[in-house]
Design a protein around this motif. Structure first.
Motif, short mmCIF file in Angstrom:
data_model
loop_
_atom_site.label_atom_id
_atom_site.label_comp_id
_atom_site.label_asym_id
_atom_site.label_seq_id
_atom_site.Cartn_x
_atom_site.Cartn_y
_atom_site.Cartn_z
N PHE A 172 44.04 -9.68 -64.92
CA PHE A 172 42.76 -9.81 -64.23
C PHE A 172 41.61 -9.63 -65.21
CE2 PHE A 172 39.12 -7.92 -62.02
CZ PHE A 172 38.88 -8.88 -61.05
N GLU A 173 41.69 -8.61 -66.04
CA GLU A 173 40.63 -8.32 -67.01
C GLU A 173 40.48 -9.45 -68.02
OE1 GLU A 173 41.84 -4.61 -68.63
OE2 GLU A 173 41.38 -3.47 -66.79
N ASP A 174 41.60 -10.03 -68.43
CA ASP A 174 41.57 -11.11 -69.42
C ASP A 174 41.36 -12.48 -68.79
OD1 ASP A 174 42.05 -9.15 -71.28
OD2 ASP A 174 44.20 -9.58 -71.47
N LYS A 175 41.35 -12.53 -67.46
CA LYS A 175 41.23 -13.78 -66.71
C LYS A 175 42.32 -14.78 -67.13
CE LYS A 175 37.68 -12.74 -64.13
NZ LYS A 175 37.81 -11.28 -64.30
N LYS A 176 43.54 -14.25 -67.19
CA LYS A 176 44.70 -15.08 -67.54
C LYS A 176 45.74 -15.01 -66.43
CE LYS A 176 44.27 -14.54 -72.56
NZ LYS A 176 44.93 -14.05 -73.81
N PRO A 177 46.45 -16.10 -66.18
CA PRO A 177 47.50 -16.07 -65.15
C PRO A 177 48.69 -15.24 -65.59
CG PRO A 177 47.55 -18.15 -66.33
CD PRO A 177 46.33 -17.42 -66.83
N LEU A 178 49.43 -14.71 -64.62
CA LEU A 178 50.67 -14.01 -64.91
C LEU A 178 51.74 -15.01 -65.34
CD1 LEU A 178 49.14 -11.94 -62.96
CD2 LEU A 178 51.42 -11.10 -62.38
N GLU A 179 52.70 -14.54 -66.09
CA GLU A 179 53.89 -15.36 -66.34
C GLU A 179 54.49 -15.72 -64.99
OE1 GLU A 179 57.80 -16.61 -66.80
OE2 GLU A 179 57.39 -14.59 -66.01
N GLN A 180 54.91 -16.94 -64.81
CA GLN A 180 55.20 -17.48 -63.47
C GLN A 180 56.25 -16.67 -62.70
OE1 GLN A 180 53.21 -19.68 -62.21
NE2 GLN A 180 54.24 -19.62 -60.23
N SER A 181 57.29 -16.20 -63.39
CA SER A 181 58.33 -15.44 -62.68
C SER A 181 57.78 -14.10 -62.20
CB SER A 181 59.54 -15.22 -63.58
OG SER A 181 59.20 -14.39 -64.70
N LEU A 182 56.86 -13.51 -62.96
CA LEU A 182 56.25 -12.24 -62.55
C LEU A 182 55.23 -12.47 -61.44
CD1 LEU A 182 55.89 -10.44 -65.99
CD2 LEU A 182 57.55 -9.98 -64.18
N HIS A 183 54.56 -13.62 -61.46
CA HIS A 183 53.67 -13.98 -60.35
C HIS A 183 54.48 -14.07 -59.06
CE1 HIS A 183 50.92 -16.23 -57.79
NE2 HIS A 183 51.82 -17.20 -57.69
N ALA A 184 55.64 -14.73 -59.12
CA ALA A 184 56.50 -14.85 -57.93
C ALA A 184 56.97 -13.48 -57.46
CB ALA A 184 57.69 -15.75 -58.24
N ASN A 434 48.56 -18.73 -58.71
CA ASN A 434 48.26 -17.90 -59.87
C ASN A 434 46.76 -17.96 -60.20
OD1 ASN A 434 48.84 -16.20 -62.08
ND2 ASN A 434 50.71 -17.34 -62.54
N LEU A 435 46.34 -17.13 -61.14
CA LEU A 435 44.93 -17.04 -61.49
C LEU A 435 44.46 -18.26 -62.28
CD1 LEU A 435 43.04 -13.91 -62.73
CD2 LEU A 435 42.82 -16.05 -64.01
N ARG A 436 43.24 -18.69 -61.96
CA ARG A 436 42.57 -19.71 -62.77
C ARG A 436 41.07 -19.59 -62.56
NH1 ARG A 436 43.54 -23.13 -58.19
NH2 ARG A 436 41.76 -24.52 -57.76
N VAL A 437 40.29 -20.08 -63.49
CA VAL A 437 38.83 -20.10 -63.38
C VAL A 437 38.38 -21.55 -63.48
CG1 VAL A 437 36.64 -19.32 -64.35
CG2 VAL A 437 38.65 -17.82 -64.45
N GLU A 438 37.57 -21.98 -62.51
CA GLU A 438 37.19 -23.39 -62.44
C GLU A 438 35.83 -23.54 -61.79
OE1 GLU A 438 38.98 -26.76 -59.69
OE2 GLU A 438 40.38 -26.29 -61.31
N ASP A 439 34.91 -24.20 -62.44
CA ASP A 439 33.56 -24.48 -61.91
C ASP A 439 32.85 -23.21 -61.45
OD1 ASP A 439 33.94 -27.21 -62.34
OD2 ASP A 439 34.82 -27.50 -60.35
N GLY A 440 32.98 -22.14 -62.23
CA GLY A 440 32.27 -20.90 -61.90
C GLY A 440 32.91 -20.10 -60.78
N ILE A 441 34.10 -20.50 -60.34
CA ILE A 441 34.82 -19.78 -59.28
C ILE A 441 36.12 -19.23 -59.87
CG2 ILE A 441 35.96 -19.95 -57.04
CD1 ILE A 441 34.04 -22.25 -56.36
N THR A 442 36.38 -17.95 -59.62
CA THR A 442 37.64 -17.34 -60.07
C THR A 442 38.63 -17.34 -58.92
OG1 THR A 442 36.42 -15.89 -61.59
CG2 THR A 442 38.68 -15.28 -61.09
N TYR A 443 39.74 -18.00 -59.13
CA TYR A 443 40.80 -18.08 -58.13
C TYR A 443 41.85 -17.04 -58.50
CZ TYR A 443 38.71 -22.63 -56.98
OH TYR A 443 37.84 -23.63 -56.61
N ILE A 444 42.06 -16.05 -57.62
CA ILE A 444 43.02 -15.00 -57.94
C ILE A 444 44.13 -14.95 -56.89
CG2 ILE A 444 41.29 -13.60 -59.14
CD1 ILE A 444 41.26 -11.74 -56.70
N PRO A 445 45.34 -14.61 -57.31
CA PRO A 445 46.43 -14.41 -56.34
C PRO A 445 46.13 -13.19 -55.48
CG PRO A 445 47.12 -13.74 -58.54
CD PRO A 445 45.79 -14.40 -58.69
N ALA A 446 46.62 -13.19 -54.25
CA ALA A 446 46.25 -12.16 -53.28
C ALA A 446 46.57 -10.75 -53.75
CB ALA A 446 46.94 -12.44 -51.94
#
Length: 452
Positions: A172-184, A434-446
């Motif tokens: 979250f702090e780095d604004k990076k997605p989790l590794e996919q298996s850990l996201h799941a 998963n996390l992504r940042v796009e057009d000034g909006i931060t999309y975060i997993p719940a």
């Protein structure tokens, strides 16, 4: 089971900073673990302690408060004798458990704190209800601390996933997605949290019975029965209204806009008629209220519109058991559908409720925003939650949209962002991806909501 609770550190902070100059009142809904936590704290942090449970206190103990409060040597002698505990100056603590059952004990805190011999913690529910403060003077020597059901972090710790929480925060702090298996894995943990909830008895039953949801459901239904029993004990005229709102919380949340619609209770109902009702549900902390903010600016509460309200359950696990009877759960494989994210109906209400629960546990007050378009004769902008940085000098707001599925639109958020762009510090979409940042909006997993 005794779980690690983050509020324990706040108890330590109170002890170290006040040094007996203030009592601590720990308030929260029934069965969230207040008594267990405070008893554990008293045992670990003091040389000796007395815990007075006012559900069970005998006449001698209660009589000490009415007859000997102005003779504290006798008062403490009676308590020491009744509980067979030796008290040590500045090294002992006295706990007043379920203080709402004996409000007079709350009033005499003033004299006990002034005496300075010992520390004092009170625990209670419904402590601001009129019946529980009638005819007493509330002490200024009292610091209040709200406690909630176990939050998602505490649930993960109970499940042995402490390191995953560290990783989630770092991402979250780095604004990076989790590794996919850990996201799941994190999403699976969140779905378990949605089903089990944060009531310690439910979590304990789930873990101790081989992670069986049915075991936790039994505990949750006992708690819901306890809440209904508390409502039936209300002595005021609004008892039936409280019961009506409590029973219809799932119905209100199942609607697309999630709001309480007064006409669905009674065609002639108005919000002022239900003011005491919502106060009771909020003060009991059974429900989390979310009010419409008509003009999201400095001080969201200044523009609070109390005629539009959402009423979330304080615990999402309880909401699920409140929504479905046990036969529906057993026959329809509900838990399996929830766990796999394949629930065809109502998933959005549980998703939004758990986000509200996580935000409240993080210290946020709940507000939403809606804009009615007079030309279109409908609401054309709906923002699920508006957060604030609470700064008076550099105040910023943070609109939050909650999406329970992979396919959704962000039209409302983009419209809101354009209209209030000078006030906005950031925009968030909470979704299953998963996390992504796009057009000034931060999309975060719940599961990342606790980081906000």
């Amino acid at each position: 089971m005794v779980f690690e609770r983050k509020v324990y550190n706040k108890l330590l902070q109170w002890k170290e900073t006040t040094k007996g100059s203030k009592a601590l009142l720990v308030e929260g809904a029934r069965r969230i673990g207040k008594s267990t936590l405070v008893a554990e704290f008293a045992k670990k942090e003091y040389k000796s302690h007395i815990l007075i449970d006012f559900n069970r206190a005998n006449a001698t103990v209660k009589g000490a408060f009415t007859q000997h409060i102005h003779d504290l040597d006798t008062f403490f002698m009676i308590l020491s004798s009744e509980y067979n505990v030796q008290l040590y100056r500045r090294k002992s603590i006295i706990v007043f458990d379920e203080i709402q059952q004996f409000p007079l004990a709350r009033q005499v805190i003033k004299y006990l704190v002034a005496d300075g011999r010992y520390d004092y913690i009170e625990t209670g529910s419904l402590i601001s209800i009129k019946e529980n403060v009638k005819d007493i003077t509330l002490p200024s020597e009292e610091r209040r601390l709200s406690m909630y059901p176990m939050d998602f972090e505490e649930f993960c710790i109970a499940m042995g996933e402490t390191q995953l929480l560290v990783y989630i925060r770092k991402c979250f702090e780095d604004k990076k997605p989790l590794e996919q298996s850990l996201h799941a894995k994190a999403m699976l943990l969140l779905r378990q949290y949605i089903i089990v909830g944060g009531m310690p008895q439910s979590v304990s039953a789930y873990i101790e019975n081989g992670r069986k949801f049915e075991a936790s459901d039994i505990e949750k239904r006992d708690i819901l029965a306890l809440y209904r029993n508390d409502i039936m004990k209300i002595g005021s005229a609004y008892k039936e209204k409280v019961l009506a709102i409590f029973d219809q919380i799932p119905a209100f949340l199942s609607r697309a806009e999630r709001r309480v619609v007064m006409s669905h209770i009674d065609k002639k109902s108005t919000f002022p008629q239900y003011h005491d009702t919502f106060f009771w549900l909020s003060d009991s902390m059974i429900a989390n209220e979310c009010f419409n903010c008509s003009d999201p600016n400095v001080g969201l509460s200044l523009n609070e519109d109390r005629t539009y309200v959402k009423c979330y359950m304080g615990d999402t696990g309880l909401l699920i058991s409140h929504t479905f009877d046990d036969n529906e759960i057993a026959d329809n494989g509900l838990y399996k559908e929830l766990l796999l994210g394949k629930l065809s109906v109502n998933e959005g209400m549980f998703y939004e409720n758990v986000i509200a629960q996580m935000l409240v546990a993080s210290g946020h007050k709940l507000y939403f925003y809606t804009h009615y378009n007079t030309q279109k004769h409908r609401n054309d902008v709906e923002i699920d939650f508006i957060l604030s940085n609470n700064s008076k000098l550099k105040h910023k707001i943070y609109p939050v949209e909650v999406k329970s599925t992979d396919r959704y639109s962000t039209t409302s958020l983009k419209t809101f962002k354009e209209h209030f762009k000078k006030r906005i510090g950031g925009c968030y979409v909470i979704h299953p991806k998963n996390l992504r940042v796009e057009d000034g909006i931060t999309y975060i997993p719940a599961y990342m909501t606790f980081c906000l």
